[in-house]
Write a protein that holds these residues in place. Structure first.
Motif, PDB file in Angstrom:
ATOM      1  N   VAL A 120      42.424  81.217 119.653  1.00  0.00           N
ATOM      2  CA  VAL A 120      42.524  79.957 120.389  1.00  0.00           C
ATOM      3  C   VAL A 120      43.665  79.112 119.807  1.00  0.00           C
ATOM      4  N   SER A 121      44.554  78.638 120.678  1.00  0.00           N
ATOM      5  CA  SER A 121      45.652  77.745 120.266  1.00  0.00           C
ATOM      6  C   SER A 121      45.115  76.337 120.049  1.00  0.00           C
ATOM      7  N   THR A 122      46.007  75.447 119.599  1.00  0.00           N
ATOM      8  CA  THR A 122      45.608  74.045 119.402  1.00  0.00           C
ATOM      9  C   THR A 122      46.672  73.128 119.993  1.00  0.00           C
ATOM     10  N   MET A 123      46.237  72.057 120.644  1.00  0.00           N
ATOM     11  CA  MET A 123      47.169  71.080 121.217  1.00  0.00           C
ATOM     12  C   MET A 123      48.022  70.479 120.096  1.00  0.00           C
ATOM     13  N   CYS A 124      49.338  70.602 120.250  1.00  0.00           N
ATOM     14  CA  CYS A 124      50.289  70.033 119.269  1.00  0.00           C
ATOM     15  C   CYS A 124      50.032  70.551 117.856  1.00  0.00           C
ATOM     16  N   ILE A 125      49.604  71.803 117.757  1.00  0.00           N
ATOM     17  CA  ILE A 125      49.222  72.455 116.494  1.00  0.00           C
ATOM     18  C   ILE A 125      48.263  71.592 115.664  1.00  0.00           C
ATOM     19  N   LEU A 126      47.374  70.883 116.399  1.00  0.00           N
ATOM     20  CA  LEU A 126      46.351  70.062 115.735  1.00  0.00           C
ATOM     21  C   LEU A 126      44.954  70.466 116.215  1.00  0.00           C
ATOM     22  N   GLY A 127      44.634  70.112 117.482  1.00  0.00           N
ATOM     23  CA  GLY A 127      43.295  70.428 117.993  1.00  0.00           C
ATOM     24  C   GLY A 127      42.242  69.466 117.461  1.00  0.00           C
ATOM     25  N   THR A 128      42.420  68.168 117.822  1.00  0.00           N
ATOM     26  CA  THR A 128      41.524  67.138 117.270  1.00  0.00           C
ATOM     27  C   THR A 128      40.246  66.933 118.089  1.00  0.00           C
ATOM     28  N   PHE A 129      40.065  67.697 119.157  1.00  0.00           N
ATOM     29  CA  PHE A 129      38.798  67.604 119.892  1.00  0.00           C
ATOM     30  C   PHE A 129      37.766  68.498 119.205  1.00  0.00           C
ATOM     31  N   SER A 130      37.522  68.237 117.950  1.00  0.00           N
ATOM     32  CA  SER A 130      36.602  69.017 117.122  1.00  0.00           C
ATOM     33  C   SER A 130      36.305  68.182 115.875  1.00  0.00           C
ATOM     34  N   PRO A 131      35.132  68.298 115.320  1.00  0.00           N
ATOM     35  CA  PRO A 131      34.873  67.526 114.089  1.00  0.00           C
ATOM     36  C   PRO A 131      35.706  68.001 112.898  1.00  0.00           C
ATOM     37  N   TYR A 132      36.292  69.192 112.992  1.00  0.00           N
ATOM     38  CA  TYR A 132      37.108  69.727 111.894  1.00  0.00           C
ATOM     39  C   TYR A 132      38.359  70.370 112.464  1.00  0.00           C
ATOM     40  N   CYS A 133      39.466  70.257 111.725  1.00  0.00           N
ATOM     41  CA  CYS A 133      40.643  71.035 112.116  1.00  0.00           C
ATOM     42  C   CYS A 133      41.365  71.514 110.864  1.00  0.00           C
ATOM     43  N   VAL A 134      42.037  72.649 111.015  1.00  0.00           N
ATOM     44  CA  VAL A 134      42.890  73.197 109.947  1.00  0.00           C
ATOM     45  C   VAL A 134      44.317  73.091 110.439  1.00  0.00           C
ATOM     46  N   VAL A 135      45.134  72.307 109.707  1.00  0.00           N
ATOM     47  CA  VAL A 135      46.503  72.038 110.161  1.00  0.00           C
ATOM     48  C   VAL A 135      47.481  72.218 109.004  1.00  0.00           C
ATOM     49  N   HIS A 136      48.751  72.385 109.358  1.00  0.00           N
ATOM     50  CA  HIS A 136      49.803  72.519 108.348  1.00  0.00           C
ATOM     51  C   HIS A 136      49.995  71.183 107.631  1.00  0.00           C
ATOM     52  N   GLU A 137      50.348  71.209 106.359  1.00  0.00           N
ATOM     53  CA  GLU A 137      50.469  69.935 105.622  1.00  0.00           C
ATOM     54  C   GLU A 137      51.579  69.047 106.177  1.00  0.00           C
ATOM     55  N   THR A 138      52.550  69.644 106.891  1.00  0.00           N
ATOM     56  CA  THR A 138      53.611  68.818 107.477  1.00  0.00           C
ATOM     57  C   THR A 138      53.107  67.996 108.664  1.00  0.00           C
ATOM     58  N   SER A 139      51.885  68.275 109.126  1.00  0.00           N
ATOM     59  CA  SER A 139      51.336  67.530 110.272  1.00  0.00           C
ATOM     60  C   SER A 139      50.490  66.331 109.861  1.00  0.00           C
ATOM     61  N   VAL A 140      50.316  66.105 108.544  1.00  0.00           N
ATOM     62  CA  VAL A 140      49.451  64.992 108.130  1.00  0.00           C
ATOM     63  C   VAL A 140      50.241  63.971 107.310  1.00  0.00           C
TER      64      VAL A 140
END
Ligand code: CXF
Ligand code: ZN
Length: 368
Positions: free
Chosen positions: A130-150
């Motif tokens: 499953v992909s994630t919107m804008c490599i985030l996917g915040t419609f979830s209580p948890y997400c795993v994202v790249h450190e450059t996105s935070v």
């Protein structure tokens, strides 16, 4: 770990809230426990197919939360840090990041690639990646994202308000301040009072605009606009022209910002007709992929020196600007509480988007 998420399986269908498998963070990734996620129109553009990305996809790109776990190579944040997720990552190294245009970071290409930075997928459901919107996917209580996105923020900022700054607030505020280059005494027009428009009004006010005209067909949004910085309101671009001529003694707007839910080529002509000589028309609204052409009067460019500017993320440098905007919120210069009209559970997400389409929300927000 197992969690739940709102997944889009095919264009035109509703968001499906269901159990998904979320991988542990890779070396350069972080797991964030989200507090809230804004309901931005762009996710609905994907749902309708107006924006085409790889499906299935977990939606959501406007979130904030607390870092829960970090990969072995992560150096910029640690567990317990409060963070805002940026809808465009900032690597800090590419030409754009290095020259003060990190909203255009080369890693932004991943927004359309459909895989995570470094390749592959972190979410799996029904036996599929499953992909994630804008490599985030915040419609979830948890997400795993790249450190450059935070980006780390101060602990005392309420995370639900901070979430909005990950897309709409920075985009709108930056459209007035950076892309529009609003100056003290200017006249600014904002077309469309949603999350971006409400922030654009506040950017114009911050920059010292004398007249700020909010344009929206929905009466209560025009009322709300007056609380967020507008000095005048109108129902449509056509209806705005006459009062604008009167206010400015025929000079028109120094800055006109288009933030409508669905941008059309046909909006650009009327937008330019509101702009003064040497003024700027700023287009931040997302257009459907099939809407490619705009029509312009060449005299507006070459005789009146009007400029037409596009914009992504308000032309901001989000890693620096997000903490800055939250500092303005703390001081009362930017109102964020007033922008959140209704809150929803994740299970109520389709209702949230229905309310947005009916003009009931400036911003809807999911709380986890
Ligand atoms: C959009 C811009 C186009 C790609 C998806 C995200 N920005 C914010 O909503
Ligand atoms: Zn957005």
């Amino acid at each position: 770990m197992k969690t739940k998420a709102a997944v889009l399986w095919e264009y035109g269908s509703d968001w499906s809230v269901e159990e998904v498998e979320l991988d542990d963070p890779g070396p350069h990734e972080v797991r964030v426990k989200l507090a809230a996620s804004g309901l931005c129109h762009s996710d609905d553009h994907v749902r309708t197919g107006d924006l085409q990305v790889r499906l299935p996809m977990v939606g959501g790109h406007e979130g904030a939360g607390v870092v829960e776990a970090v990969g072995s190579a992560v150096t910029t944040v640690k567990p317990g840090d409060h963070v805002v997720l940026m809808f465009v990552p900032a690597c800090g190294r590419c030409r754009w990041c290095a020259t003060g245009h990190s909203n255009l970071c080369d890693l932004g290409a991943y927004l359309m690639i459909g895989e995570e930075i470094g390749g592959g997928f972190r979410i799996h459901a029904r036996g599929q990646d499953v992909s994630t919107m804008c490599i985030l996917g915040t419609f979830s209580p948890y997400c795993v994202v790249h450190e450059t996105s935070v980006v780390k923020i101060d602990d005392d900022i309420p995370l639900d308000k901070a979430a909005l700054v990950g897309c709409g607030v920075t985009t709108g505020w930056g459209s007035a301040v950076y892309l529009g280059e609003t100056r003290p005494g200017d006249t600014v027009v904002v077309v469309g009072i949603g999350g971006i428009g409400a922030a654009a009004l506040q950017g114009a006010r911050h920059a010292g605009a004398k007249y700020i005209m909010a344009i929206d067909p929905v009466p209560w949004k025009r009322e709300m606009a007056l609380k967020l910085g507008a000095t005048h309101v109108a129902e449509s671009m056509e209806a705005a022209l006459e009062p604008l001529v009167e206010l400015t003694r025929g000079q028109l707007a120094d800055v006109a910002i288009l933030t409508v839910g669905v941008a059309r080529g046909a909006h650009i002509g009327p937008l330019m007709s509101l702009v003064a000589k040497n003024g700027r028309a700023v287009v931040t609204a997302v257009a459907p992929h099939y809407e490619e052409q705009v029509s312009l009067k060449l005299h507006d460019l070459t005789f009146f020196q009007k400029q037409l500017r596009g914009g992504l993320f308000g032309g901001a440098n989000p890693r620096a600007d997000i903490p800055k905007l939250l500092e303005l919120y703390r001081k009362g210069d930017i109102l964020l509480d007033e922008m959140i009209t209704r809150t929803y559970t994740l299970e109520e997400i389709n209702q949230g988007y229905a309310d947005m389409m009916e003009g009931k929300n400036i911003r809807g927000l999911i709380r986890f």
